[in-house]
Structures are given as C-alpha cells and as structure tokens.
Design an enzyme around this catalytic site. Structure first.
Site, PDB file in Angstrom:
ATOM      1  N   ASP A 158       0.844  -1.207   0.000  1.00  9.23           N
ATOM      2  CA  ASP A 158       0.000   0.000   0.000  1.00  9.23           C
ATOM      3  C   ASP A 158       0.875   1.251   0.000  1.00  9.23           C
ATOM      4  O   ASP A 158       1.493   1.582   1.005  1.00  9.23           O
ATOM      5  CB  ASP A 158      -0.891   0.002   1.244  1.00  9.23           C
ATOM      6  CG  ASP A 158      -1.833   1.198   1.268  1.00  9.23           C
ATOM      7  OD1 ASP A 158      -2.935   1.078   0.695  1.00  9.23           O
ATOM      8  OD2 ASP A 158      -1.473   2.245   1.833  1.00  9.23           O
ATOM      9  N   TYR A 184       3.169   9.759  -0.643  1.00  9.25           N
ATOM     10  CA  TYR A 184       4.260   9.208   0.176  1.00  9.25           C
ATOM     11  C   TYR A 184       5.621   9.402  -0.505  1.00  9.25           C
ATOM     12  O   TYR A 184       6.658   9.191   0.124  1.00  9.25           O
ATOM     13  CB  TYR A 184       4.058   7.709   0.474  1.00  9.25           C
ATOM     14  CG  TYR A 184       2.781   7.335   1.175  1.00  9.25           C
ATOM     15  CD1 TYR A 184       1.942   8.301   1.746  1.00  9.25           C
ATOM     16  CD2 TYR A 184       2.385   6.008   1.272  1.00  9.25           C
ATOM     17  CE1 TYR A 184       0.755   7.942   2.371  1.00  9.25           C
ATOM     18  CE2 TYR A 184       1.207   5.641   1.900  1.00  9.25           C
ATOM     19  CZ  TYR A 184       0.387   6.609   2.438  1.00  9.25           C
ATOM     20  OH  TYR A 184      -0.786   6.241   3.057  1.00  9.25           O
ATOM     21  N   LYS A 232      -2.571   5.720  -4.295  1.00 11.12           N
ATOM     22  CA  LYS A 232      -3.677   6.651  -4.022  1.00 11.12           C
ATOM     23  C   LYS A 232      -3.436   7.977  -4.723  1.00 11.12           C
ATOM     24  O   LYS A 232      -2.302   8.462  -4.772  1.00 11.12           O
ATOM     25  CB  LYS A 232      -3.798   6.909  -2.519  1.00 11.12           C
ATOM     26  CG  LYS A 232      -3.720   5.668  -1.666  1.00 11.12           C
ATOM     27  CD  LYS A 232      -3.947   5.942  -0.189  1.00 11.12           C
ATOM     28  CE  LYS A 232      -3.574   4.731   0.646  1.00 11.12           C
ATOM     29  NZ  LYS A 232      -2.135   4.600   0.928  1.00 11.12           N
ATOM     30  N   HIS A 262      -7.379   9.456  -2.119  1.00  2.92           N
ATOM     31  CA  HIS A 262      -6.744   9.462  -0.798  1.00  2.92           C
ATOM     32  C   HIS A 262      -7.621  10.149   0.260  1.00  2.92           C
ATOM     33  O   HIS A 262      -7.774   9.635   1.375  1.00  2.92           O
ATOM     34  CB  HIS A 262      -5.372  10.134  -0.902  1.00  2.92           C
ATOM     35  CG  HIS A 262      -4.392   9.702   0.141  1.00  2.92           C
ATOM     36  ND1 HIS A 262      -3.042   9.666  -0.072  1.00  2.92           N
ATOM     37  CD2 HIS A 262      -4.562   9.280   1.416  1.00  2.92           C
ATOM     38  CE1 HIS A 262      -2.425   9.242   1.019  1.00  2.92           C
ATOM     39  NE2 HIS A 262      -3.326   9.001   1.936  1.00  2.92           N
TER      40      HIS A 262
HETATM   41  P1  NAD Z   1       0.691   1.819  11.975  1.00  4.00           P
HETATM   42  O1  NAD Z   1      -0.442   1.790  12.921  1.00  4.00           O
HETATM   43  O2  NAD Z   1       0.901   0.693  11.026  1.00  4.00           O
HETATM   44  O3  NAD Z   1       1.970   2.069  12.874  1.00  4.00           O
HETATM   45  C1  NAD Z   1       3.271   1.992  12.382  1.00  4.00           C
HETATM   46  C2  NAD Z   1       4.231   2.143  13.536  1.00  4.00           C
HETATM   47  O4  NAD Z   1       3.964   1.152  14.525  1.00  4.00           O
HETATM   48  C3  NAD Z   1       5.670   1.884  13.115  1.00  4.00           C
HETATM   49  O5  NAD Z   1       6.268   3.044  12.612  1.00  4.00           O
HETATM   50  C4  NAD Z   1       6.285   1.398  14.408  1.00  4.00           C
HETATM   51  O6  NAD Z   1       6.616   2.523  15.187  1.00  4.00           O
HETATM   52  C5  NAD Z   1       5.157   0.673  15.064  1.00  4.00           C
HETATM   53  N1  NAD Z   1       5.213  -0.801  14.860  1.00  4.00           N
HETATM   54  C6  NAD Z   1       5.026  -1.511  13.721  1.00  4.00           C
HETATM   55  N2  NAD Z   1       5.095  -2.829  13.960  1.00  4.00           N
HETATM   56  C7  NAD Z   1       5.343  -2.965  15.265  1.00  4.00           C
HETATM   57  C8  NAD Z   1       5.528  -4.070  16.114  1.00  4.00           C
HETATM   58  N3  NAD Z   1       5.438  -5.315  15.653  1.00  4.00           N
HETATM   59  N4  NAD Z   1       5.781  -3.837  17.419  1.00  4.00           N
HETATM   60  C9  NAD Z   1       5.855  -2.584  17.919  1.00  4.00           C
HETATM   61  N5  NAD Z   1       5.662  -1.485  17.167  1.00  4.00           N
HETATM   62  C10 NAD Z   1       5.433  -1.674  15.861  1.00  4.00           C
HETATM   63  O7  NAD Z   1       0.604   3.226  11.217  1.00  4.00           O
HETATM   64  P2  NAD Z   1       0.648   3.762   9.733  1.00  4.00           P
HETATM   65  O8  NAD Z   1       1.949   3.489   9.073  1.00  4.00           O
HETATM   66  O9  NAD Z   1       0.212   5.168   9.800  1.00  4.00           O
HETATM   67  O10 NAD Z   1      -0.494   2.933   8.977  1.00  4.00           O
HETATM   68  C11 NAD Z   1      -0.228   1.783   8.227  1.00  4.00           C
HETATM   69  C12 NAD Z   1      -0.385   2.055   6.742  1.00  4.00           C
HETATM   70  O11 NAD Z   1      -1.671   2.603   6.474  1.00  4.00           O
HETATM   71  C13 NAD Z   1       0.562   3.137   6.219  1.00  4.00           C
HETATM   72  O12 NAD Z   1       1.878   2.703   6.082  1.00  4.00           O
HETATM   73  C14 NAD Z   1      -0.122   3.515   4.935  1.00  4.00           C
HETATM   74  O13 NAD Z   1       0.131   2.553   3.932  1.00  4.00           O
HETATM   75  C15 NAD Z   1      -1.584   3.488   5.363  1.00  4.00           C
HETATM   76  N6  NAD Z   1      -2.073   4.830   5.787  1.00  4.00           N
HETATM   77  C16 NAD Z   1      -3.056   5.399   5.036  1.00  4.00           C
HETATM   78  C17 NAD Z   1      -3.560   6.638   5.370  1.00  4.00           C
HETATM   79  C18 NAD Z   1      -4.648   7.214   4.545  1.00  4.00           C
HETATM   80  O14 NAD Z   1      -4.976   8.410   4.717  1.00  4.00           O
HETATM   81  N7  NAD Z   1      -5.244   6.470   3.653  1.00  4.00           N
HETATM   82  C19 NAD Z   1      -3.069   7.335   6.489  1.00  4.00           C
HETATM   83  C20 NAD Z   1      -2.058   6.731   7.262  1.00  4.00           C
HETATM   84  C21 NAD Z   1      -1.592   5.472   6.904  1.00  4.00           C
END
Ligand code: NAD
Length: 277
Positions: free
Chosen positions: A46, A51, A76, A109
């Site tokens: 994704d 990004y 997106k 998005h």
């Molecule tokens: P997330 O909830 O996946 O959190 C990521 C963070 O969690 C990492 O940077 C790390 O600090 C921690 N983490 C990951 N694995 C872990 C583990 N096993 N143990 C402990 N900590 C851990 O947050 P995100 O990246 O914001 O969301 C995931 C994905 O969703 C993004 O990468 C993106 O592809 C998508 N996203 C989309 C939008 C949108 O507006 N559509 C917005 C934000 C994110």
C-alpha cells in the site's frame, strides 16, 4: 511462512487480508523495506502518490521473484490532483514510477469535501477501470455522506474504503455501513501509529495471556473484524512478526476487553475538515 487469507471484493476479485503499508518510509529505504516484506510473505503493498516512495515500491517489484499475478499493488491519488483530467494524468505518473501497466487498486486518498470535486474524480476512476488500467477502484477517508453521494451520482461502487481504524477508534458506524453496502473496510494506522496503543495495559495483558506480542493481538483483532489491514514497519523482525497472526484466535472475552480500549479519539485528521492540498 504464514498462510494469507484473502477477502472477496464486490467486483469478484480477491484482496489479501493483510498487507504492507509504506507511509513515512523514506524513499531511499522503500525498496529495501518492500523487499523484506515480500520475502516475509506479504503480497499486498500500500503506497500513495503523497508518500513519494512509489519508485522504491516499483524497484522492489521489478527485482522480486514473486510473479506479478501474486502481487496486489495499491496507490492513491494525491489531494492536489482531484478533478477528471488531473486524476488521469496523475495516474499515469504513478504508473511510470511504479513501472507497471496495471495496478490492482487505485484509491482517492481524501475526499476534501470543501472543494467538491470527488464525484468528478471518481468518474475518472471509472474511466480507468473501463480502460483496464486498474483492476479495482476504491476510496480512502470517505465518510457515509461522501459514499452516499458516490452511490447517487456515479455508476461503480467503491470496492474498499481505507480509513483510520484501531481499538481506540473502532469506527463501528462506518464499518456497519460498509457491510450493508458490500464495501470492504481497510484499516490504516492499525497499530495506533506507535502512539501508545501497544502499551495499553489491556492489550499487553491479552498478549501475555496468549503468548503473543501486543502488535499481533491488535492485528488479529482487525482480522477478526473482517477488515483488510496494512501495518507498517521498516524493522525486518517486526515485518515478520506482523504477519504471524493467522495461527491463533481471540475469543469473545479478549474481543470484549479490546472493545474497552476505545477512546473515540482519532489519531489523524477528520476527513470532513481535512483540506491539505
Ligand atoms: P501503523 O499503525 O501501522 O503504525 C506503524 C508504527 O507502529 C511503526 O512506525 C512502528 O513505530 C510501530 N510498529 C510496527 N510494527 C510494530 C511491532 N510489531 N511492534 C511494535 N511497534 C510496531 O501506522 P501507519 O503506518 O500510519 O499505517 C499503516 C499504513 O496505512 C501506512 O503505512 C499507509 O500505507 C496506510 N495509511 C493510510 C492513510 C490514509 O490516509 N489512507 C493514512 C495513514 C496510513
């Protein structure tokens, strides 16, 4: 390697239930992170125009042994490119960066309702679908009112709505609406974006009881809600940890305890007012 279930979208195509998100993965680290994820067994990637790491995703796809048919690539449309012609042109930009002819899922998005262009943008998405450039089209951060407008004014229903969703902000109403209308819910920020959810005492306690990590408990919760979930990490151990969630179950007591984590507070922006272009 973990077996990956898929969910069936309203167009009959399958989407892996768990994928790899690359928000905030620096462009120069993206190829490496996606390569790690593909090695670990992820098949859904994704990304987004916003990004600025689509090229890294494309480079990892070009290098991998995994065949294109097995991959599910999402990007997106960025907020500045709403509108029919803009969306079509921006799509071509993504395809060049990803180095692909067809992608599996293209999302709007953010709806940016204050500019009132998402219906026109969606018509461009319908055109891309009709032309075979995308296999599926969907939206992100759409609220019920935005979805209702698409239903009323356009022809194709979104396959998914990717929204902020985690135990603190479980989106009960929107999930129920999606279910009623055959739209899959895809959870972003599923682990609470590293902002404390994984240290919540209830989550930690369930993890200890199950012999799992807090991240695995939370990701399993998403899976049991029937969501597609796209955790992000650049740490190879966590990348692997985050897919080992299909060999255990949360029971009703666990699910009820996780429901108690709800705060009703978003971590990200409110789509009704978010206006960033
Ligand atoms: P997330 O909830 O996946 O959190 C990521 C963070 O969690 C990492 O940077 C790390 O600090 C921690 N983490 C990951 N694995 C872990 C583990 N096993 N143990 C402990 N900590 C851990 O947050 P995100 O990246 O914001 O969301 C995931 C994905 O969703 C993004 O990468 C993106 O592809 C998508 N996203 C989309 C939008 C949108 O507006 N559509 C917005 C934000 C994110």
């Amino acid at each position: 390697m973990a077996a990956f279930p898929s969910l069936v979208m309203n167009n009959g195509l399958e989407i892996p239930q768990l994928g790899f998100g690359v928000f905030l993965v620096p462009p120069e680290e993206t190829q490496q992170a996606v390569t790690e994820a593909l090695k670990a067994g992820y098949r859904l990637i994704d990304t987004a125009q916003g990004y600025q790491n689509e090229e890294g995703v494309g480079a990892a796809i070009a290098e991998t042994d995994v065949s294109r048919d097995e991959l599910f690539i999402t990007t997106k449309l960025t907020n500045s490119e709403h509108g029919y012609d803009n969306a079509l042109a921006a799509f071509e930009g993504s395809m060049k960066k990803l180095n692909l002819d067809v992608i599996d899922l293209f999302l709007i998005h953010w709806p940016l309702p204050m500019f009132d262009r998402y219906v026109e943008t969606w018509r461009a998405f319908e055109r891309l679908l009709a032309d075979g450039r995308v296999r599926s089209i969907g939206v992100s951060n759409f609220e019920i009112s935005h979805l209702e407008r698409l239903f009323a004014e356009t022809d194709v229903k979104p396959t998914v709505n990717q929204i902020e969703l985690h135990p603190e902000f479980p989106q009960e109403e929107l999930r129920a609406f999606h279910e009623e209308h055959g739209i899959l819910t895809e959870s972003w920020g599923p682990l609470g974006q590293g902002k404390g959810l994984l240290e919540n005492p209830s989550i930690v306690e369930i993890a200890q009881r199950k012999g799992r990590t807090p991240a695995q408990v939370v990701l399993r919760w998403h899976v049991q809600l029937g969501c597609v979930v796209i955790p992000k990490s650049v740490n190879p151990d966590r990348i692997r940890e985050n897919i080992e969630v299909f060999d255990f179950e949360l029971d009703d007591t666990d699910m009820a305890e996780i429901a108690g984590v709800r705060t009703g507070q978003r971590l990200g922006a409110d789509p009704n007012v978010f206006a960033m272009r």
